[in-house]
Design a protein around this motif. Structure first.
Motif, PDB file in Angstrom:
ATOM      1  N   ASP A  53       5.786  10.676   6.449  1.00  0.00           N
ATOM      2  CA  ASP A  53       5.121  10.406   5.172  1.00  0.00           C
ATOM      3  C   ASP A  53       3.989   9.396   5.336  1.00  0.00           C
ATOM      4  O   ASP A  53       3.077   9.334   4.510  1.00  0.00           O
ATOM      5  CB  ASP A  53       6.120   9.829   4.167  1.00  0.00           C
ATOM      6  CG  ASP A  53       7.294  10.753   3.963  1.00  0.00           C
ATOM      7  OD1 ASP A  53       7.156  11.701   3.173  1.00  0.00           O
ATOM      8  OD2 ASP A  53       8.334  10.542   4.633  1.00  0.00           O
ATOM      9  N   VAL A  54       4.110   8.586   6.380  1.00  0.00           N
ATOM     10  CA  VAL A  54       3.143   7.502   6.597  1.00  0.00           C
ATOM     11  C   VAL A  54       2.823   7.429   8.076  1.00  0.00           C
ATOM     12  O   VAL A  54       3.736   7.469   8.911  1.00  0.00           O
ATOM     13  CB  VAL A  54       3.723   6.144   6.133  1.00  0.00           C
ATOM     14  CG1 VAL A  54       2.751   5.012   6.426  1.00  0.00           C
ATOM     15  CG2 VAL A  54       4.080   6.185   4.642  1.00  0.00           C
ATOM     16  N   GLY A  87      14.216  -0.486   3.341  1.00  0.00           N
ATOM     17  CA  GLY A  87      15.125   0.655   3.450  1.00  0.00           C
ATOM     18  C   GLY A  87      14.513   1.966   3.887  1.00  0.00           C
ATOM     19  O   GLY A  87      15.028   3.043   3.548  1.00  0.00           O
ATOM     20  N   ALA A  88      13.420   1.898   4.671  1.00  0.00           N
ATOM     21  CA  ALA A  88      12.804   3.143   5.125  1.00  0.00           C
ATOM     22  C   ALA A  88      13.832   3.987   5.874  1.00  0.00           C
ATOM     23  O   ALA A  88      14.651   3.451   6.634  1.00  0.00           O
ATOM     24  CB  ALA A  88      11.604   2.837   6.018  1.00  0.00           C
ATOM     25  N   SER A  89      13.733   5.297   5.683  1.00  0.00           N
ATOM     26  CA  SER A  89      14.713   6.209   6.270  1.00  0.00           C
ATOM     27  C   SER A  89      14.627   6.229   7.799  1.00  0.00           C
ATOM     28  O   SER A  89      15.627   6.209   8.492  1.00  0.00           O
ATOM     29  CB  SER A  89      14.457   7.612   5.704  1.00  0.00           C
ATOM     30  OG  SER A  89      14.991   8.594   6.526  1.00  0.00           O
ATOM     31  N   GLU A  90      13.381   6.256   8.314  1.00  0.00           N
ATOM     32  CA  GLU A  90      13.220   6.345   9.769  1.00  0.00           C
ATOM     33  C   GLU A  90      11.888   5.724  10.171  1.00  0.00           C
ATOM     34  O   GLU A  90      10.859   5.977   9.538  1.00  0.00           O
ATOM     35  CB  GLU A  90      13.261   7.822  10.184  1.00  0.00           C
ATOM     36  CG  GLU A  90      13.279   8.006  11.687  1.00  0.00           C
ATOM     37  CD  GLU A  90      13.434   9.472  12.090  1.00  0.00           C
ATOM     38  OE1 GLU A  90      14.179  10.217  11.420  1.00  0.00           O
ATOM     39  OE2 GLU A  90      12.770   9.862  13.074  1.00  0.00           O
ATOM     40  N   ILE A  91      11.928   4.923  11.222  1.00  0.00           N
ATOM     41  CA  ILE A  91      10.700   4.330  11.744  1.00  0.00           C
ATOM     42  C   ILE A  91      10.545   4.774  13.190  1.00  0.00           C
ATOM     43  O   ILE A  91      11.444   4.571  14.010  1.00  0.00           O
ATOM     44  CB  ILE A  91      10.735   2.782  11.681  1.00  0.00           C
ATOM     45  CG1 ILE A  91      11.126   2.320  10.269  1.00  0.00           C
ATOM     46  CG2 ILE A  91       9.384   2.199  12.078  1.00  0.00           C
ATOM     47  CD1 ILE A  91      11.371   0.811  10.170  1.00  0.00           C
ATOM     48  N   ARG A  92       9.405   5.400  13.465  1.00  0.00           N
ATOM     49  CA  ARG A  92       9.145   5.900  14.815  1.00  0.00           C
ATOM     50  C   ARG A  92       8.006   5.095  15.437  1.00  0.00           C
ATOM     51  O   ARG A  92       7.032   4.772  14.758  1.00  0.00           O
ATOM     52  CB  ARG A  92       8.724   7.366  14.773  1.00  0.00           C
ATOM     53  CG  ARG A  92       9.767   8.262  14.134  1.00  0.00           C
ATOM     54  CD  ARG A  92       9.221   9.665  13.970  1.00  0.00           C
ATOM     55  NE  ARG A  92      10.216  10.533  13.336  1.00  0.00           N
ATOM     56  CZ  ARG A  92      10.003  11.799  13.009  1.00  0.00           C
ATOM     57  NH1 ARG A  92       8.804  12.359  13.265  1.00  0.00           N
ATOM     58  NH2 ARG A  92      10.942  12.507  12.445  1.00  0.00           N
ATOM     59  N   LEU A  93       8.156   4.797  16.706  1.00  0.00           N
ATOM     60  CA  LEU A  93       7.089   4.096  17.438  1.00  0.00           C
ATOM     61  C   LEU A  93       6.595   5.029  18.528  1.00  0.00           C
ATOM     62  O   LEU A  93       7.402   5.652  19.232  1.00  0.00           O
ATOM     63  CB  LEU A  93       7.632   2.812  18.060  1.00  0.00           C
ATOM     64  CG  LEU A  93       8.305   1.832  17.101  1.00  0.00           C
ATOM     65  CD1 LEU A  93       8.813   0.619  17.874  1.00  0.00           C
ATOM     66  CD2 LEU A  93       7.340   1.407  16.001  1.00  0.00           C
ATOM     67  N   THR A 127       0.834  -1.206   0.000  1.00  0.00           N
ATOM     68  CA  THR A 127       0.000   0.000   0.000  1.00  0.00           C
ATOM     69  C   THR A 127       0.868   1.255   0.000  1.00  0.00           C
ATOM     70  O   THR A 127       0.586   2.226  -0.709  1.00  0.00           O
ATOM     71  CB  THR A 127      -0.942  -0.025   1.228  1.00  0.00           C
ATOM     72  OG1 THR A 127      -1.686  -1.247   1.204  1.00  0.00           O
ATOM     73  CG2 THR A 127      -1.904   1.151   1.199  1.00  0.00           C
ATOM     74  N   ILE A 128       1.933   1.216   0.794  1.00  0.00           N
ATOM     75  CA  ILE A 128       2.849   2.372   0.810  1.00  0.00           C
ATOM     76  C   ILE A 128       3.562   2.489  -0.540  1.00  0.00           C
ATOM     77  O   ILE A 128       3.676   3.579  -1.105  1.00  0.00           O
ATOM     78  CB  ILE A 128       3.880   2.219   1.959  1.00  0.00           C
ATOM     79  CG1 ILE A 128       3.159   2.239   3.319  1.00  0.00           C
ATOM     80  CG2 ILE A 128       4.937   3.325   1.889  1.00  0.00           C
ATOM     81  CD1 ILE A 128       4.033   1.840   4.489  1.00  0.00           C
ATOM     82  N   ARG A 129       4.015   1.349  -1.094  1.00  0.00           N
ATOM     83  CA  ARG A 129       4.775   1.364  -2.347  1.00  0.00           C
ATOM     84  C   ARG A 129       3.943   1.880  -3.511  1.00  0.00           C
ATOM     85  O   ARG A 129       4.487   2.403  -4.490  1.00  0.00           O
ATOM     86  CB  ARG A 129       5.290  -0.045  -2.643  1.00  0.00           C
ATOM     87  CG  ARG A 129       6.508  -0.054  -3.530  1.00  0.00           C
ATOM     88  CD  ARG A 129       7.004  -1.461  -3.819  1.00  0.00           C
ATOM     89  NE  ARG A 129       6.143  -2.165  -4.758  1.00  0.00           N
ATOM     90  CZ  ARG A 129       6.515  -3.262  -5.431  1.00  0.00           C
ATOM     91  NH1 ARG A 129       7.713  -3.791  -5.239  1.00  0.00           N
ATOM     92  NH2 ARG A 129       5.690  -3.853  -6.253  1.00  0.00           N
ATOM     93  N   THR A 135       7.658   4.979  -4.418  1.00  0.00           N
ATOM     94  CA  THR A 135       8.501   3.878  -4.901  1.00  0.00           C
ATOM     95  C   THR A 135       9.842   3.834  -4.181  1.00  0.00           C
ATOM     96  O   THR A 135      10.442   2.771  -4.051  1.00  0.00           O
ATOM     97  CB  THR A 135       8.739   4.005  -6.420  1.00  0.00           C
ATOM     98  OG1 THR A 135       9.097   5.367  -6.691  1.00  0.00           O
ATOM     99  CG2 THR A 135       7.470   3.661  -7.184  1.00  0.00           C
ATOM    100  N   ASP A 136      10.291   4.981  -3.697  1.00  0.00           N
ATOM    101  CA  ASP A 136      11.602   5.013  -3.041  1.00  0.00           C
ATOM    102  C   ASP A 136      11.432   5.077  -1.527  1.00  0.00           C
ATOM    103  O   ASP A 136      11.120   6.124  -0.968  1.00  0.00           O
ATOM    104  CB  ASP A 136      12.381   6.240  -3.535  1.00  0.00           C
ATOM    105  CG  ASP A 136      13.788   6.256  -2.964  1.00  0.00           C
ATOM    106  OD1 ASP A 136      14.139   5.346  -2.171  1.00  0.00           O
ATOM    107  OD2 ASP A 136      14.532   7.188  -3.306  1.00  0.00           O
ATOM    108  N   PHE A 137      11.631   3.930  -0.855  1.00  0.00           N
ATOM    109  CA  PHE A 137      11.463   3.888   0.600  1.00  0.00           C
ATOM    110  C   PHE A 137      12.569   4.638   1.329  1.00  0.00           C
ATOM    111  O   PHE A 137      12.402   4.997   2.489  1.00  0.00           O
ATOM    112  CB  PHE A 137      11.410   2.434   1.080  1.00  0.00           C
ATOM    113  CG  PHE A 137      10.042   1.813   0.967  1.00  0.00           C
ATOM    114  CD1 PHE A 137       9.446   1.600  -0.272  1.00  0.00           C
ATOM    115  CD2 PHE A 137       9.336   1.443   2.112  1.00  0.00           C
ATOM    116  CE1 PHE A 137       8.181   1.035  -0.377  1.00  0.00           C
ATOM    117  CE2 PHE A 137       8.059   0.881   2.008  1.00  0.00           C
ATOM    118  CZ  PHE A 137       7.492   0.677   0.770  1.00  0.00           C
TER     119      PHE A 137
END
Lengths: 315, 315, 315
Positions: free
Chosen positions: C227-228, C191-197, C155-157, C161-163
């Motif tokens: 972005d998401v 390859g997501a740049s940053e993942i926050r929880l 869904t994100i892709r 296209t560029d994670f």
């Protein structure tokens, strides 16, 4: 229901209620057909769609996912449409008679009903009032479980073509077992040399119930020289009734261990209809060992049920 | 929901929520299509697979194995894939709104929903928010059961092509009956000469509810000269409410006996939507007698539901 | 189960238990296959019947009509036969071990099992003893829900296209969420740049559990420039545990409102795995608004599950 009621005026099988009195030729023909279907579907490929366009309804008044699933897969592989009729939410729980439920579903053009019920005789009762549909008994009370009898016979026949030399022992709760009854009827029809029944005294059949069998209470004696050992499932609620202290004591007297199996003929088959209570009826190493054909029994359930469905419906 | 909401901008039927206001032409067209499909599938053979590749979901918030099975068989015979959405274990029981459940299932590309619900208006509410899928009402509260109305009309039409000469009586718990409402709408649209409603006072409809019908409390009077007698199921829990002593008294006043049926026109049809309470609403000999078309009603349920599904989905 | 156990000797995917360690290439290949299947089946038409003749069994020990339905539709669209094994009435409730149930169903020639279980590790345990069949994890405890991770990634892709440029925040009950774990594994692999929880303190993961993520307790801070935005479902029974007074307070601190969403990047995607508690995790206008891709997630569940089934079974 007498055997004759299973057979129509042209001598064709119309319902399958019991193996009793079906006779060697009919039983052998069903096993032959099962073996042929097993081969035809061997590679996971689709075989002949003998039941395309037919509708089969599972009427399970007792839950049994294992047997229901086996019938459902068998019917689907022949191209039939299968419906599971949910008894708990059905009209029979709204005061409708079982006969009216059957008539209603027949009016919807159901071609066959797979029936399991805790009371002896329910499938026969439905067969007596069915107009067009075939009734297949998937187990009624302690009366009969004919497809189990057939799949056990097929599993044995895969190893022994000549039944006249076979000694078979069935061990466990004989009294309440429809599996034992259907196995005995199949084995007798196929000409087994000797059928032995073994179990705790209170779980043995009523006097005169199995005139064709030898009765034992000592499993070590009963198993000696047997070619086939069929263990029965023990319902936990029978344990007290069996006047046996606990599971360990039941296992020590009536459980199938490797040591006990060594008293049977070399290579004797170890069988169980499932679901197994490991460590109660059978030791884990025997269940998983080289003489166990327990999973073959399960696998044979599919072609046997295909053969029965095809025989009843595709003519 | 007004009738208009069932019809799309091109005048096509988009949902089936009620027969009210559908009109003679649409109802006749559905019955014609049902009769044609009945013939096409007559010999148990496969007819046209009009719904191949379509997905239909059963959303039954009230249990009804009979109606659900009829819809499922109808959909499968047209080649559709049918899923039973288990309400008890579904997201709606996890706090999700009914609208979100519908949107979720629509996003999975479901093409139609068969909905039964105890509250009036639930199918209409779902139709109002459906994006693409069709909603078929399989019974909501005491509001409507349109496919029952259609199958009853088809069963009558198989015997009487000219409705303008027909007198019909509907007897039982009119007040709580969606079957009575949908039957009246179908009969009225098809031009029945006279529709009579009969039942215990407290189970009769609210004043003004059925302006097109004649109301009776005496079944012997109501049945006189009728061509069709439709009996309704009595929920046991209504018995007390009906201020009637017991089942025997209800049967003696409102049960359809052979003697009572003889007061109707010769050959009058005896109907019941099922499941029947024999000896309460209807005598066993009438239910099984030559004037009973009860199993024809069941059989007609399949082609009627096929016709509705095909009309909503195969355009 | 280590990742290696999911892969056979030829480097092919044999089971799908977790996305952890699967790697970018395998995950991208699954997403590509899903996108291709989505296109092939676009017009409601039948696409390639890659799984014709195959049997797939749903083994749901936790109820989840939504996920089960998605898997069932995916399997059917590829031509497979799907059986729902009713756990409540199954042999496992009769004392049979889970391993014996699996062996029995495998002996009936089941090709794959879709497994959901409340305990971490059950799918891996079944994969370890499966002889031939593939095991697909449909959610185990708080361990993994790999197809949810894949469908969220697809869904994100569809939008990015560029994670490598993406910042993603996941908000809610992280501690108990298998969705969060599988999402993080997919996002990390791609390859997501940053993942926050982000979540209430007591619902945050154990220390060191997500070393690749940045942890927040303030949602306004966490959402900035993302972005998401992936919202998690809050089980009502966790509310007390969360030491949060009531639903309104949870919503005010951790709910996704339009105002809060405006702190993210323009056009940021709003996601939720469902079923949603509107007004607790997410405001209705956001759920239904232009940035919501919640129904796209649901829709993508079908081709993602088709891709996984095809990859495991059609080789």
């Amino acid at each position: 229901m007498t055997t004759d009621q299973q057979i129509d005026a042209n001598g064709q099988l119309r319902h399958l209620i019991t193996l009793e009195g079906l006779g060697r030729d009919r039983i052998s023909a069903l096993l032959d057909r099962a073996a042929n279907l097993r081969e035809a579907f061997a590679k996971g490929a689709n075989g002949p769609q003998l039941l395309a366009g037919r509708t089969i309804i599972n009427l399970f008044f007792e839950t049994s996912t294992r047997t229901r699933t086996s019938f459902e897969l068998a019917a689907r592989r022949l191209g039939a449409s299968v419906l599971n009729f949910d008894i708990a939410s059905s009209s029979t729980s709204k005061g409708e008679s079982l006969e009216d439920t059957l008539a209603t579903l027949e009016a919807m053009q159901a071609d066959a009903f797979i029936v399991r019920h805790k009371e002896n005789g329910t499938p026969a009762r439905l067969a007596a009032c069915a107009r067009r549909a075939a009734i297949l008994n998937a187990g009624d009370g302690n009366h009969a479980h004919p497809t189990q009898g057939l799949l056990d016979a097929l599993t044995i026949r895969d190893h022994h073509t000549d039944f006249s030399k076979l000694k078979v022992v069935i061990c466990g709760d004989i009294r309440h077992s429809r599996v034992a009854r259907s196995d005995v009827h199949a084995l007798e029809a196929l000409g087994a040399s000797e059928i032995r029944l073994c179990g705790p005294l209170v779980l043995m059949p009523a006097a005169g119930d199995f005139p064709q069998c030898r009765l034992f209470n000592n499993f070590d004696a009963a198993i000696a020289d047997c070619d086939v050992v069929i263990m029965l499932r023990l319902q936990r609620e029978r344990m007290l009734e069996a006047l046996i202290g606990d599971e360990a004591e039941y296992f020590s007297r009536f459980g199938l261990t490797a040591q006990r199996l060594s008293r049977a003929r070399p290579g004797a088959l170890a069988m169980h209809p499932g679901p197994m209570n490991r460590g109660i009826e059978i030791a884990a190493d025997v269940a998983d060992g080289p003489q166990s054909v327990i999973l073959d029994q399960v696998a044979n359930g599919i072609p046997v049920r295909m053969a029965v469905l095809a025989s009843l419906l595709s003519s």
